[in-house]
Design a protein around this motif. Sequence first.
Motif, PDB file in Angstrom:
ATOM      1  N   GLY A  81       1.030  -1.138  -0.003  1.00 23.42           N
ATOM      2  CA  GLY A  81      -0.039   0.024  -0.212  1.00 23.42           C
ATOM      3  C   GLY A  81       0.622   1.038   0.045  1.00 23.42           C
ATOM      4  N   SER A  82       0.070   2.480  -0.152  1.00 26.11           N
ATOM      5  CA  SER A  82       0.770   3.718  -0.095  1.00 26.11           C
ATOM      6  C   SER A  82      -0.108   4.698   0.378  1.00 26.11           C
ATOM      7  N   ILE A 105       1.517   6.175  -4.213  1.00 27.21           N
ATOM      8  CA  ILE A 105       0.601   7.235  -4.755  1.00 27.21           C
ATOM      9  C   ILE A 105       1.287   8.713  -3.934  1.00 27.21           C
ATOM     10  N   ASP A 106       1.026   9.578  -4.564  1.00 26.38           N
ATOM     11  CA  ASP A 106       1.462  11.032  -4.118  1.00 26.38           C
ATOM     12  C   ASP A 106       0.461  12.064  -4.740  1.00 26.38           C
ATOM     13  N   ALA A 107       0.087  13.012  -3.784  1.00 25.99           N
ATOM     14  CA  ALA A 107      -0.758  14.175  -3.987  1.00 25.99           C
ATOM     15  C   ALA A 107      -0.230  15.404  -3.598  1.00 25.99           C
ATOM     16  N   SER A 148       5.985  15.301  -7.538  1.00 24.91           N
ATOM     17  CA  SER A 148       4.952  14.232  -7.199  1.00 24.91           C
ATOM     18  C   SER A 148       5.327  12.915  -7.736  1.00 24.91           C
ATOM     19  N   ALA A 149       5.515  12.743  -9.000  1.00 32.29           N
ATOM     20  CA  ALA A 149       6.024  11.522  -9.584  1.00 32.29           C
ATOM     21  C   ALA A 149       7.336  10.858  -8.992  1.00 32.29           C
ATOM     22  N   LYS A 150       8.063  11.845  -8.549  1.00 30.61           N
ATOM     23  CA  LYS A 150       9.234  11.232  -8.217  1.00 30.61           C
ATOM     24  C   LYS A 150       9.136  10.851  -6.635  1.00 30.61           C
ATOM     25  N   GLU A 151       8.133  11.374  -5.917  1.00 33.48           N
ATOM     26  CA  GLU A 151       7.809  10.743  -4.863  1.00 33.48           C
ATOM     27  C   GLU A 151       7.123   9.250  -4.878  1.00 33.48           C
ATOM     28  N   SER A 152       6.103   9.302  -5.897  1.00 38.74           N
ATOM     29  CA  SER A 152       5.345   7.781  -6.302  1.00 38.74           C
ATOM     30  C   SER A 152       6.577   6.857  -6.595  1.00 38.74           C
ATOM     31  N   VAL A 153       7.905   7.457  -7.328  1.00 38.66           N
ATOM     32  CA  VAL A 153       8.690   6.328  -7.562  1.00 38.66           C
ATOM     33  C   VAL A 153       9.233   5.939  -6.342  1.00 38.66           C
TER      34      VAL A 153
END
Length: 232
Positions: A81-82, A105-107, A148-153
């Motif tokens: 999960g995330s 996931i990141d917002a 955000s995408a780098k956080e999700s990565v």
Amino acid sequence: MIERIVPEAVVAVEAFGDARTDTWLFPEERAVIARAVDKRRREFTAARGCAHDAMAKLGVPAAPLLPGERGAPAWPAGVNGSITHCAGYHAAAVASAGEVAALGIDAEPHAPLPGGVLDAIALPGEAARLRNLSAADPSISWDRLLFSAKESVYKTWFPLTGRPLAFEGADLAFERDGTFTARILVPGVPAVLGPPLRGRWLVGAGLAMTAIAVPTPVPTPSPKETTHDGRR
């Protein structure tokens, strides 16, 4: 919103505003935030509420979600999960480990990054691609999406490797169709992570959000387990 950028195997729950600050927590979870400032307590409680609901929808028995190494939630066995939260928004996404090997996931608020931040997180190639995207569609804060995408990565990478990943450790490329790819640039990348990682992004309701869900590989039968006509 978040459910629009995760696959069907993932259960996502989100909350806007402070709607989840009265969520019931396990005693162990309450102990984690016993001495935290009010903002931290509210964020933790709201996000854990989303996570508890998501696990219930997945059919997972209730369990405390305590911070593990580097603060990442320690999910029950068999669950990946995330969690994410920013001002006025909280979300959690969960899936069976048998279907999803890693999940991030990141917002973020949909607004340009503060001055100097993009230079600190973007590779030269990423910065050039963002300039082209901004020229084609200036209504999107592409620099915030990159963050955000780098956080999700990172949230996808860390549970599988137990290793940190700096911003320059992944090279991301966005498409205007709501997808992006991420190439991990450090050695020792688990085979399940690519190349490359594939994710999705979405902008709306004042938010920029990203998600990556890596499918669990299907085991390949060994030659000894399969007959010449394909039967086992």
